[in-house]
Design an enzyme around this catalytic site. Sequence first.
Site, PDB file in Angstrom:
ATOM      1  N   ASP A  64       0.838  -1.197   0.000  1.00  0.00           N
ATOM      2  CA  ASP A  64       0.000   0.000   0.000  1.00  0.00           C
ATOM      3  C   ASP A  64       0.878   1.253   0.000  1.00  0.00           C
ATOM      4  OD1 ASP A  64      -2.188   1.671   0.170  1.00  0.00           O
ATOM      5  OD2 ASP A  64      -3.088   0.634   1.873  1.00  0.00           O
ATOM      6  N   ASP A  82      -7.630   5.231  -3.173  1.00  0.00           N
ATOM      7  CA  ASP A  82      -8.710   5.410  -2.196  1.00  0.00           C
ATOM      8  C   ASP A  82      -9.801   6.316  -2.765  1.00  0.00           C
ATOM      9  OD1 ASP A  82      -7.102   3.878  -0.594  1.00  0.00           O
ATOM     10  OD2 ASP A  82      -6.346   5.550   0.592  1.00  0.00           O
ATOM     11  N   GLU A 100       3.468   5.380  -3.507  1.00  0.00           N
ATOM     12  CA  GLU A 100       3.843   6.551  -4.321  1.00  0.00           C
ATOM     13  C   GLU A 100       5.270   7.075  -4.060  1.00  0.00           C
ATOM     14  OE1 GLU A 100      -0.404   6.086  -3.712  1.00  0.00           O
ATOM     15  OE2 GLU A 100       1.148   6.582  -2.266  1.00  0.00           O
TER      16      GLU A 100
END
Length: 775
Positions: free
Chosen positions: A390, A465, A393
């Site tokens: 997760d 998300d 980035e």
Amino acid sequence: MKFGHRQLCLLPFLLAGAFAQMPVFPLATVSTQPSAVVVHNGAETLRITVCAPGVIHVVAGPGEPQGASPQTPWMLQRCQGQAPQLTSSGKEAVIHTAQLALHIRLQPVLLRFTTADGKTLLQESERVPRRYVSEKVNGERLYRVEERFFPDALEGFYGLGQHQDGVFDYRGAVEELAQANTNVAIPMFVSTLGYGVLWNTASRSWFDNRFPTELKLSTDAADAIDYYFIYGPRIDQIIHQYRAMTGHAPLFGRWAYGFVQSKDRYTSAKQLLDIAAEYRSHHVPLDFIVQDWFWWNLQGDPEYNPKYLQPWPNVPQALKLLHQEHVHAMISVWAKMDPRSHNYQEMKRRHLIVPGTDIYDATNPAARDYYWKHLMGVKFAEGWDGFWLDSSEPEIWNGQSDASLFDRHLFIGNGARYTNVYPLLHTGGVYQHWRQTTDKKRVFILTRSAFLGQQRNATTVWSGDVIGTWMTFRRQISAGLNFQMSGLPYWTTDIAGYGWPYERDTRDPDYQQLYTRWFEYGVFCPILRTHGHRVNNTNELFSYGPQTPTLIAYDKLRYRLLPYIYSLAWQVTHHDYTMQRALPMDWPNDRRARDIGDEFMFGPALLVAPVTEKGATSREVYLPPAPAWFNFWTGQRLSGSQVRQAAAPLDRIPVYVRAGSIVPLGPVVDNADSQVTTLEVRVYPGANGDFQWYSDAGDSYAYEKGQRRVVHMHWDDATRTLQLDAAQGSYPGMPAKVHIQLLVVGPGHGTGAGVAAAFDGAGDYVGQPLAIRAR
């Protein structure tokens, strides 16, 4: 000219005072080297290399630049260069290949790419084609570079990763290419004219086509303009070239193409067992269950929170019990670390943390080694089957993910140069260590971000998300199609949105409707996955009240389609195919198809048109040119090149099948582990057709060593005969005989998700040629 601390260089035009004046430029010089053509015009150097007949590499900048950045870890196949074939006459030089010609105007220097027979594909704009602004970034003297092209008036642009603005064709659009939650920066785009451009930098960049006749590509921190021009002419061929340069996509375990159950979050290993048991007791197909965050005691260390271990303290044993039920399990692990954790403190001591952050430096090989040995490898040894990486980035400290590395210093170099590269190296470290550990279990990585080349790391990217609204749902379709036209084949979503800051309730009829429509769409995504945080803390298919039967029916349809889907997955791995296909991939010259971002092909056969309007019971569907189309649900035959209003009650997503398609379907099963011994083969008449049916043991990398079976199927429409050729290859556990049931689809015959009661022919396939003629 100098503006403050910046030095501005405009080429080929210099602006003086309030008005632009056309200076007299000297005739540029052209020289050939063994593997390149070099152009000097007095202020900059262009180095042009022919990498392949359809691939040309261009580097341009002041001095003698070699590229935008010193390192390009996304590139696996370096451009060695071929001996250039150069002709020159007066003020133009031309580089020739078997597929392309690059025309170089020498006064001033302008580039124009054409096909070998002279059709213009892309050309530089005469309005300042190349621009370099020198400035210090993080203490290093670099350039902000700009390249301007003059695009064709009617071409469409696609790719660039994943963005949430709802744009499908990027004509007239501006996109920032910087990693952020829900936005994925892939500096690669394709054109309906049959070419692609790989913008060869990991720095924050921009795609700017606000003015229709000008396409500006810019980068914040580089040594030079640096790009690859890739010619297809089909988009599939462009993607093939891209993957040849950056890496091919491995095959997931067959189970990964089934149903992935997830929510935020299960709070114990016992819950995983209970949820799996519920699915099995109701005979609802399931292959994969996910443990989301906060299982840890301190983030970054492998130890579980004591609460997670109650009432089931033995997690490896729980995973073994799941495996006995043919359920695989994935756990969420982040690059972020709690500064109190042992691993954070030790990595910081060893200078393996990105300075000033809470993430490990994935650009450092030593940090990747430590991360595997002391965290990921520990979890892998417990028996987990996949990793959810997760916030890749990466996200740092309090949730900052927007170009978060730009002002940082990384092991690989200046963060401004390598802003976007983190997810590639983060996932790559896990993939490489997994492969070094065992070849018995295929890698599966779910992650939130991606960069050039990441397809080689066995990753699936989900769209981040996103919020659970109809507008968001609509935008995911074009976002996913563009992501996959960027060259990365595996993508999925949080079905019906993640949750925060707009959490939904599975008991709400409006949300049940949204979830159903989104789930119907998800069945035709490369990976079918549900996830999210709900007000009432549940997200299983049984949670959606009166819509549960519809959800289960579509889950079962996904499993019936597995022989078709797994065969497509083999095409992804073996032929660089794209499974979920925007219409321009198959109809690039159809101007209507060029602008439709809410329909797509799922493989070569199925045209899917999701319903994205609340309360809708029908939607407009465009059927592109084809000999015929068939309504998947009714068998009605329709002509191509038409727009029609398709019926779409809540339990039906419009799906059409192209004439000449061969669609193999398996039986209704609870999981993907079992081998298929009966295959229903639906043929949609009206044209000849071909299909490669693929099978293997379902896991391990033995398929890379030839342990697999590929069977070519051909439908002869004139004789109404299905021909199966001799099998190519074999594998342990392969069924000695597969019973083939032929269905020639027509109105009310061979329709929908159900198993047919009557067939048009049958035969037993034992690996030798078999012909089945329809009665």
